[in-house]
Write an enzyme that holds these catalytic residues in place. Structure first.
Site, mmCIF file in Angstrom:
data_model
loop_
_atom_site.group_PDB
_atom_site.id
_atom_site.type_symbol
_atom_site.label_atom_id
_atom_site.label_comp_id
_atom_site.label_asym_id
_atom_site.label_seq_id
_atom_site.Cartn_x
_atom_site.Cartn_y
_atom_site.Cartn_z
ATOM 1 N N CYS A 13 0.854 -6.679 18.169
ATOM 2 C CA CYS A 13 -0.538 -6.740 18.603
ATOM 3 C C CYS A 13 -0.675 -7.877 19.612
ATOM 4 O O CYS A 13 -1.585 -8.706 19.530
ATOM 5 C CB CYS A 13 -1.482 -6.918 17.423
ATOM 6 S SG CYS A 13 -1.059 -8.278 16.324
ATOM 7 N N MET A 69 -0.980 -1.072 5.984
ATOM 8 C CA MET A 69 -1.700 -0.034 6.737
ATOM 9 C C MET A 69 -0.734 1.049 7.234
ATOM 10 O O MET A 69 -0.934 2.242 6.990
ATOM 11 C CB MET A 69 -2.442 -0.660 7.922
ATOM 12 C CG MET A 69 -3.575 -1.572 7.531
ATOM 13 S SD MET A 69 -4.971 -0.637 6.871
ATOM 14 C CE MET A 69 -6.201 -1.936 6.756
ATOM 15 N N LYS A 70 0.305 0.626 7.933
ATOM 16 C CA LYS A 70 1.260 1.597 8.495
ATOM 17 C C LYS A 70 2.137 2.206 7.404
ATOM 18 O O LYS A 70 2.527 3.375 7.491
ATOM 19 C CB LYS A 70 2.117 0.930 9.568
ATOM 20 C CG LYS A 70 1.328 0.367 10.735
ATOM 21 C CD LYS A 70 2.270 -0.215 11.783
ATOM 22 C CE LYS A 70 1.531 -1.003 12.828
ATOM 23 N NZ LYS A 70 0.960 -2.273 12.294
ATOM 24 N N CYS A 105 8.435 -5.079 8.171
ATOM 25 C CA CYS A 105 7.411 -6.120 7.971
ATOM 26 C C CYS A 105 6.146 -5.406 7.512
ATOM 27 O O CYS A 105 5.224 -5.195 8.299
ATOM 28 C CB CYS A 105 7.178 -6.903 9.256
ATOM 29 S SG CYS A 105 8.681 -7.638 9.965
ATOM 30 N N ALA A 106 6.088 -5.046 6.247
ATOM 31 C CA ALA A 106 5.164 -4.008 5.791
ATOM 32 C C ALA A 106 3.738 -4.471 5.486
ATOM 33 O O ALA A 106 2.793 -3.717 5.679
ATOM 34 C CB ALA A 106 5.745 -3.312 4.562
#
Length: 603
Positions: free
Chosen positions: A354, A240-241, A235-236
């Site tokens: 989160c 950020m990651k 789930c890109a």
């Protein structure tokens, strides 16, 4: 007088709309900003306005109740009113526009301020001021060059403490306006004092630094894929990651970045390009549609699925609808199950949200790990961080819960975040890879064997038909033809039986020739061999029947000879009845011997 023709500044309306969605539906403020694709807005201004409204939402509700503004002004949008009040009381302390909603809020300014003065103790919302975290994009800038660049701007670099994690927390809490230090865990992250403005900095505009919270960077830090690895970010977006992964691997290897939503996918692609993340391959699809065999080279998986966003701002997400939470957890479990079972070479998965709700975190982990076909083990994250962490998962979910990590705003000075590291059992990993290769080999072999048998059957039938035509065309009688057909049918049955016995050995012979096996000479040879074998079997049975008659030598003392002969006769009858191939000859022989005995008795 109000000027009805004057419109509300659009950034207030957009902020109010996002504030409403976050408060009633959940989700991340940043995610909603990316989804709306507000490129013509300064997203940093919008983000600040929304988060300020969220932080003081409880105080604003008390102020509104004190003067009954929403009841008196029934046409006033409550979410827009809260955003305007946050700007007036806690933000810029002014409303520049002349629209009716702005003028309405300004007309209540005195009442708002009076209530705030009289209830200072009640309005002291505990808002933790988090530091400003900055990740260095090492694809474009080294950490040492970043330090020098900030020093040139007047910032003072303070070396990170070598003490405990608690010592580090104290250090970053005491950072002054122009001080910064390196993060305790993630060395490509720098920490500045709360409120540091970097949105207009040249390094930010050039994508050399990324404003990313420390908690989210832990996911990549703990996934820790070596250079040259193959990684999947399920789930890109917004990336950020994903881009942090590319920098971590120094652009050596392959990163599959998957995003289903079209707008978010475009944002992902833009961000990947801007950050020079050259090892990333973006995929516009649903990760759940990636089947076994599509990306079998994946070794490491990062999974950060949609969640309630309850860790982003605590005061707004103290409650969430049970139905929506159930839907979220169901989707999260599907993603994790897919990650654990669809990639045969996957050795490590990092699952993160989160959210601070255990239903989306520990419960998802325990439910999926216990029911997974593949064997995975939840690693002790605190142990991976060498004991330098304080908040862990709930013991309500057993040892698995205690092995997970939480980042909490009040104690870790980050956003609220959950993280679990799952490693695959090495034996299960080897077994899965062997099974994958074996299944492929067996499928190919089976196809080859079936194909070979079909060809052999067709060839044999063709040769049989040709021989029959040759026999009919020759100078043979009808009786001879019928006799030969029966003999041919019998021998063909023997040939099929013999082929079934020797099928394995024939398939293993790579130089095996179908024409050679099915030639007339080979068939005649096999027929002769079968006929000879049957004759030998009949002869052996007859010899056994006639062999060693004088058994009187083995008769014990006192045993009548007649009983021994009767016993031998019964044994011979039983033996002959079990021998199918020589049944007729055995019966004839038995009748002849009985007749001879009667003649001898009459004489």
């Amino acid at each position: 007088m109000f000027e009805h023709s004057v419109k509300v500044p659009r950034h207030y309306k957009v902020a109010a709309n996002i504030f409403k969605k976050v408060s009633t539906e959940g989700g991340s403020v940043k995610t909603l900003l990316y989804d709306d694709k507000l490129r013509h807005f300064r997203t940093n201004v919008l983000y600040a306005l929304i988060t300020e409204s969220i932080k003081h939402a409880a105080d604003i509700d008390k102020i509104f109740n004190s003067c009954s503004i929403l009841e008196k002004e029934s046409r006033l949008d409550p979410w827009l009113a809260k955003v305007l009040t946050a700007e007036l009381l806690f933000g810029k302390k002014a409303l520049p526009g002349k629209s009716k909603p702005e003028q309405t809020i300004l007309s209540y300014k005195d009442q708002f301020e009076k209530y705030a003065t009289d209830h200072q103790d009640d309005l002291k919302t505990e808002v933790v001021r988090r530091p400003r975290y900055v990740r260095i994009n090492t694809n474009l800038l080294t950490t040492s060059d970043a330090i020098r660049a900030f020093q040139d701007d007047g910032y003072r670099y303070i070396r990170c403490t070598s003490g405990s994690y608690d010592d580090y927390l104290k250090q970053i809490q005491s950072l002054t306006e122009y001080n910064f230090t390196q993060d305790y865990h993630v060395k490509t992250v720098f920490v500045f004092s709360s409120g540091t403005k970097l949105h207009e900095h040249d390094l930010y505009l050039e994508n050399k630094i990324i404003l990313q919270d420390k908690a989210t960077t832990l996911a990549v830090h703990l996934l820790a894929p070596p250079n040259g690895s193959v990684v999947l970010d399920m789930c890109a977006a917004p990336g950020m990651k994903t881009t942090q992964l590319a920098a971590y691997m120094r652009n050596e290897g392959k990163i599959y970045a998957v995003e289903r939503n079209e707008k978010r996918y475009k944002t992902l692609c833009d961000f990947v390009e801007k950050t020079a993340s050259t090892c990333v391959e973006t995929l516009h699809k649903d990760s759940l549609e990636i089947k076994r065999g599509d990306l079998d080279d994946v070794e490491y998986i990062l999974l950060d699925p949609s969640c309630s966003g309850s860790g982003m701002e605590l005061c707004v997400h103290s409650y969430i609808d049970a139905t929506r939470l159930s839907k979220l957890t169901s989707l999260q479990e599907k993603f994790l199950k897919h990650a654990m079972n669809a990639f045969p070479k996957a050795k490590r998965i990092v699952y993160s949200t989160c959210s601070l709700f255990p239903e989306e975190n520990e419960r998802v982990i325990t439910n999926v790990v216990k029911t997974s076909r593949a064997k995975w083990r939840v690693q002790d994250v605190k142990e991976l961080l060498k004991g330098n962490w304080n908040n862990i998962g709930s013991g309500m979910y057993g040892s698995m819960g205690n092995r997970c990590l939480y980042a909490r705003p009040d104690s870790d000075l980050t956003i609220g975040f959950f993280l679990a590291v799952l490693d695959r059992d090495e034996k299960d990993l080897e077994k899965g890879q062997k099974s994958e290769s074996t299944d492929s080999g067996q499928n190919n072999a089976t196809f080859g064997d079936d194909d070979l048998l079909n060809k052999i059957g067709k060839k044999k039938k063709k040769n049989s038909q040709e021989n029959e035509l040759q026999e009919i065309a020759g100078d043979t009688t009808t009786q001879d033809i019928v006799t030969k057909k029966k003999k041919k049918k019998k021998n063909n049955e023997n040939l099929e039986q013999q082929f079934s016995y020797e099928e394995t050995s024939l398939n293993e012979n790579n130089d095996f020739s179908e024409n050679k096996l099915l030639s007339d000479d080979a068939e005649n040879t096999l027929e002769n061999w079968n006929e000879s074998r049957l004759k030998k079997k009949k002869k052996r049975k007859l010899n056994d029947d006639n062999a060693v008659k004088p058994e009187e030598q083995s008769v014990s003392d006192g045993q009548p000879l007649l009983k021994m002969k009767k016993k031998k006769s019964k044994d011979r009858e039983h033996q002959l009845s079990e021998t199918n191939n020589v049944q007729v000859e055995g019966d004839d022989l038995f009748r002849k011997k009985k007749k001879k005995k009667r003649v001898d008795h009459d004489e």
